[in-house]
Write a protein that holds these residues in place. Structure first.
Motif, PDB file in Angstrom:
ATOM      1  N   ASN A  97      75.582  25.261 -59.266  1.00 21.65           N
ATOM      2  CA  ASN A  97      76.524  26.288 -58.814  1.00 21.65           C
ATOM      3  C   ASN A  97      77.683  26.443 -59.795  1.00 21.65           C
ATOM      4  O   ASN A  97      78.127  27.564 -60.079  1.00 21.65           O
ATOM      5  N   MET A 161      79.584  34.179 -53.925  1.00 22.42           N
ATOM      6  CA  MET A 161      79.997  33.807 -55.274  1.00 22.42           C
ATOM      7  C   MET A 161      81.148  34.670 -55.761  1.00 22.42           C
ATOM      8  O   MET A 161      82.008  34.204 -56.515  1.00 22.42           O
ATOM      9  N   LYS A 244      76.739  26.265 -51.395  1.00 26.83           N
ATOM     10  CA  LYS A 244      77.380  27.106 -52.401  1.00 26.83           C
ATOM     11  C   LYS A 244      78.575  26.435 -53.060  1.00 26.83           C
ATOM     12  O   LYS A 244      79.255  27.057 -53.869  1.00 26.83           O
TER      13      LYS A 244
END
Length: 317
Positions: A97, A161, A244
């Protein structure tokens, strides 16, 4: 009997006095050199040794570290800390990530700043000073964390994101640097020559300006890549899905969980408490190495471009 010319007699004191002066100069030069070497050597040691100590402490017995026995070489080498860090898939997922956020965020930031900086450097842009004032105002006035959170929420970027890479995509300081670079480094005659040859603004920007701006591009890439890689606060606020999380936030949570598990040991379980503390100390040093190694391995190869970019705008034509 020959007589000595008066000019020679007048110059004699100068010859006699030049001897001690030259001797002092010969002595002063080595002393100055030695002073500079010692000063720079001390600075290098002060910077390098803490990094080296973290590495050897991450593979040494924490008891040896506490007792001050770890100075130059690791003692009772163990890789248990690294095994605990990489024993779960969350660290590898966080590493991936962080790479994704760093790559996407750096690309967005560099492209945005190059485009905006070039546009603001063009004297033909209507209201360019007004737009520049708007950018500068943001350096002194900020809506605060709550206002930013509400904006990100209303834009539908929470737990995505884009909440990590978009809010801080354009730094005003780097924008000013880019604008100054285009104004002072790229000659206006190039634009006039390109216009006479029929080149549009887009073609002039991509075919002429960008190839001449390698130092600026590398400076922006380095600064933004480091910022995105080390960032965890935006992810802490805007992300609520563990899958995430970037690496920095994953390592932070691992460290907190280790401290909590160690503090929850009962008073009768001193052996378990001591073992938890030992593992926690190993993981602290190991997490520092894991999180900083990618940047430390890449930055030395970009030092040349960073030094060139740091001089951008320093010399005015």
């Amino acid at each position: 009997m020959t007589t000595v010319p008066a000019s020679v007699l007048d110059a004699a004191p100068t010859f006699r006095s030049s001897g001690p002066r030259r001797l002092m100069e010969r002595i002063a030069d080595p002393l100055y050199t030695a002073f500079v070497v010692l000063l720079l050597g001390g600075a290098v040691i002060a910077i390098i040794y803490p990094l080296y100590f973290v590495v050897i402490a991450s593979i040494s017995d924490p008891n040896q570290v506490y007792e001050g026995n770890v100075w130059l070489w690791p003692k009772n080498i163990t890789f248990e800390g690294y095994q605990r860090i990489f024993s779960t898939s969350t660290v590898l997922r966080g590493f991936g990530n962080s790479l994704l956020y760093t790559a996407v965020g750096t690309a967005i930031s560099v492209c945005s700043i190059l485009g905006a900086g070039y546009a603001l450097s063009r004297k033909s842009l209507p209201g360019r000073n007004f737009f520049m004032v708007l950018f500068i105002i943001t350096m002194f006035f900020d809506g605060g964390m709550i206002a930013r959170y509400l904006v990100v929420r209303d834009l539908g970027m929470l737990n995505t994101m884009w909440a990590v890479v978009l809010p801080g995509a354009i730094g005003v300081t780097n924008l000013i640097i880019a604008r100054t670079f285009f104004e002072t480094t790229i000659p206006e005659e190039l634009h006039e020559a390109a216009a006479l040859d029929g080149a549009s603004e887009w073609r002039y920007f991509f075919r002429i300006v960008l190839p001449l701006s390698k130092a600026l591009i590398m400076l922006l890439v380095i600064t933004h890549a480091v910022a995105y890689w080390n960032s965890f606060f935006d992810a802490l606020i805007y992300l609520n899905d563990d899958a995430k999380y970037p690496l920095q936030l994953v390592l932070r949570n691992i460290l907190i969980q280790s401290d909590v598990s160690g503090s929850g040991v009962s008073a009768t379980g001193m052996d378990s408490y001591a073992e938890s503390q030992r593992i926690a100390e190993l993981m602290k040093y190991g997490m520092i190495v894991v999180s900083t190694f990618p940047l430390l391995s890449i930055l030395p190869f970009t030092q040349k471009y960073f030094a060139q970019g740091a001089l951008i705008g320093a010399v005015k034509s």
